[in-house]
Design an enzyme around this catalytic site. Structure first.
Site, PDB file in Angstrom:
ATOM      1  N   GLN A   1      41.604  35.794  37.611  1.00 14.35           N
ATOM      2  CA  GLN A   1      41.946  35.688  39.040  1.00 14.35           C
ATOM      3  C   GLN A   1      40.781  35.075  39.814  1.00 14.35           C
ATOM      4  O   GLN A   1      40.972  34.210  40.671  1.00 14.35           O
ATOM      5  CB  GLN A   1      42.297  37.068  39.586  1.00 14.35           C
ATOM      6  CG  GLN A   1      42.439  37.119  41.092  1.00 14.35           C
ATOM      7  CD  GLN A   1      42.988  38.444  41.588  1.00 14.35           C
ATOM      8  OE1 GLN A   1      44.184  38.668  41.532  1.00 14.35           O
ATOM      9  NE2 GLN A   1      42.134  39.316  42.082  1.00 14.35           N
TER      10      GLN A   1
ATOM     11  N   HIS B   1      36.994  48.963  44.121  1.00 14.50           N
ATOM     12  CA  HIS B   1      37.166  48.320  45.436  1.00 14.50           C
ATOM     13  C   HIS B   1      35.976  48.628  46.350  1.00 14.50           C
ATOM     14  O   HIS B   1      35.502  47.766  47.085  1.00 14.50           O
ATOM     15  CB  HIS B   1      38.422  48.848  46.143  1.00 14.50           C
ATOM     16  CG  HIS B   1      39.712  48.532  45.461  1.00 14.50           C
ATOM     17  ND1 HIS B   1      40.496  49.490  44.860  1.00 14.50           N
ATOM     18  CD2 HIS B   1      40.374  47.359  45.300  1.00 14.50           C
ATOM     19  CE1 HIS B   1      41.572  48.934  44.366  1.00 14.50           C
ATOM     20  NE2 HIS B   1      41.524  47.636  44.600  1.00 14.50           N
TER      21      HIS B   1
HETATM   22  O1  PAF Z   1      43.288  41.782  42.955  1.00 19.50           O
HETATM   23  C1  PAF Z   1      44.177  42.179  43.734  1.00 19.50           C
HETATM   24  O2  PAF Z   1      44.229  43.340  44.133  1.00 19.50           O
HETATM   25  C2  PAF Z   1      45.253  41.208  44.188  1.00 19.50           C
HETATM   26  O3  PAF Z   1      45.606  40.347  43.171  1.00 19.50           O
HETATM   27  C3  PAF Z   1      44.893  40.451  45.467  1.00 19.50           C
HETATM   28  C4  PAF Z   1      43.682  39.547  45.272  1.00 19.50           C
HETATM   29  C5  PAF Z   1      44.615  41.430  46.603  1.00 19.50           C
HETATM   30  C6  PAF Z   1      46.054  39.548  45.908  1.00 19.50           C
HETATM   31  O4  PAF Z   1      47.193  40.286  46.179  1.00 19.50           O
END
Ligand code: PAF
Length: 284
Positions: free
Chosen positions: A154, A38
């Site tokens: 995603q 992150h």
């Molecule tokens: O990747 C993530 O942590 C989640 O899927 C997100 C994009 C924050 C959506 O809840």
């Protein structure tokens, strides 16, 4: 000074004000329990904008029945410390009742991309993600949003959704971040026991093996998948959900590797579901 915002209305007003001042807003949506992966997304956001907004919201809509929504790891104080360290401007932490009041009834659903890889065993996942990300975009009003390539599917889903719905947000992909031993960074790594670590590492080892085979000139996906499976199945606690070699845009299976393709896999180690991926590039 880090600002925290819980209210949706306050977030929207704050975003409007920043835009009025001509500030460029970068956004990193997260479910918290922040790790280096992150932080690498936040550093990208920090570089490209004047204001960096991070959201922390464990989104119930993307967890299916029996998945780990209730036990998903949470550490708000630790997360806020990390956001301060990364010079985040605003942490947006909306409540579940604000995002999904009892009267809530709208979803954002894609037709095709979710019918591959993770979407097969997690049928509600991508609708949950697409819905919450659309909502968060409408609250944070970012110029750009950063997503990790670890969640490759995603990222494709978000890019497609932004294109289809004409959302005015630039989507930036940021490379997968690994722990020093090679394990792809994930909040769920926290669930692994030390004994499960070698089994978890087999995902990365299988990816390395596949890269090596493709580089050496092997182009038959079935052969590469079989070698990768051997590495993972050497650990009795591993159960493969999928291990696929597929097209980088459509995620359709590729039988002969004659161009860069995606290898993507999901494996449950004990009770911990892990994913990993890599681009496989044919050797010259
Ligand atoms: O990747 C993530 O942590 C989640 O899927 C997100 C994009 C924050 C959506 O809840």
């Amino acid at each position: 000074m880090l600002k925290t915002i819980q209210s949706v209305t306050e977030m929207q007003q704050c975003a409007d004000e920043l835009r009025r001042q001509g500030k460029r807003i970068a956004f990193v949506p997260t479910m918290g329990f922040l790790h280096e992966g992150h932080l690498s997304l936040m550093r990208v956001g920090r570089r490209i904008a004047d204001e960096l907004v991070v959201s922390i919201f464990v989104n119930p809509a993307q967890f299916g029945p029996g998945e780990d929504f209730e036990t998903y790891p949470r550490d708000m104080d630790g997360d806020l410390d990390l956001c301060r360290q990364e010079m985040v401007d605003i942490v947006f932490m909306p409540s579940q009742s604000d995002l999904y009041p009892n009267t809530y009834e709208t979803t954002v659903r894609l037709d095709s991309l979710p019918n591959h890889l993770c979407g097969i065993s997690r049928p509600v996942f991508f609708t949950g993600v697409a819905t919450v990300v659309t909502k968060l975009f409408n609250m944070v009003k970012p110029h750009a949003a950063v997503f990790g390539e670890k969640d490759y599917q995603q990222l494709l889903v978000i890019r497609q959704m932004v294109q289809d719905l004409n959302l005015d947000v630039e989507i930036i992909g940021s490379p997968l971040f690994r722990e020093p031993d090679g394990l792809a960074m994930s909040s769920r790594n926290n669930y692994l026991t030390p004994q499960q670590r070698p089994a978890a590492l087999s995902l990365y080892r299988s990816v390395c093996k596949a890269r090596e085979l493709v580089q050496s000139g092997i182009s038959d996906s079935a052969q590469i998948i079989s070698e990768a499976q051997k590495i993972i199945c050497a650990y009795p606690e591993n159960e493969i959900d999928y291990l696929s070699i597929c097209d980088m845009q459509t995620l359709d299976k590729v039988e002969t590797i004659d161009r860069p393709v995606l290898m993507a896999l999901a494996v449950t180690v004990g009770t911990v579901r892990l994913i990993d991926n890599s681009i496989l590039e044919p050797g010259r």
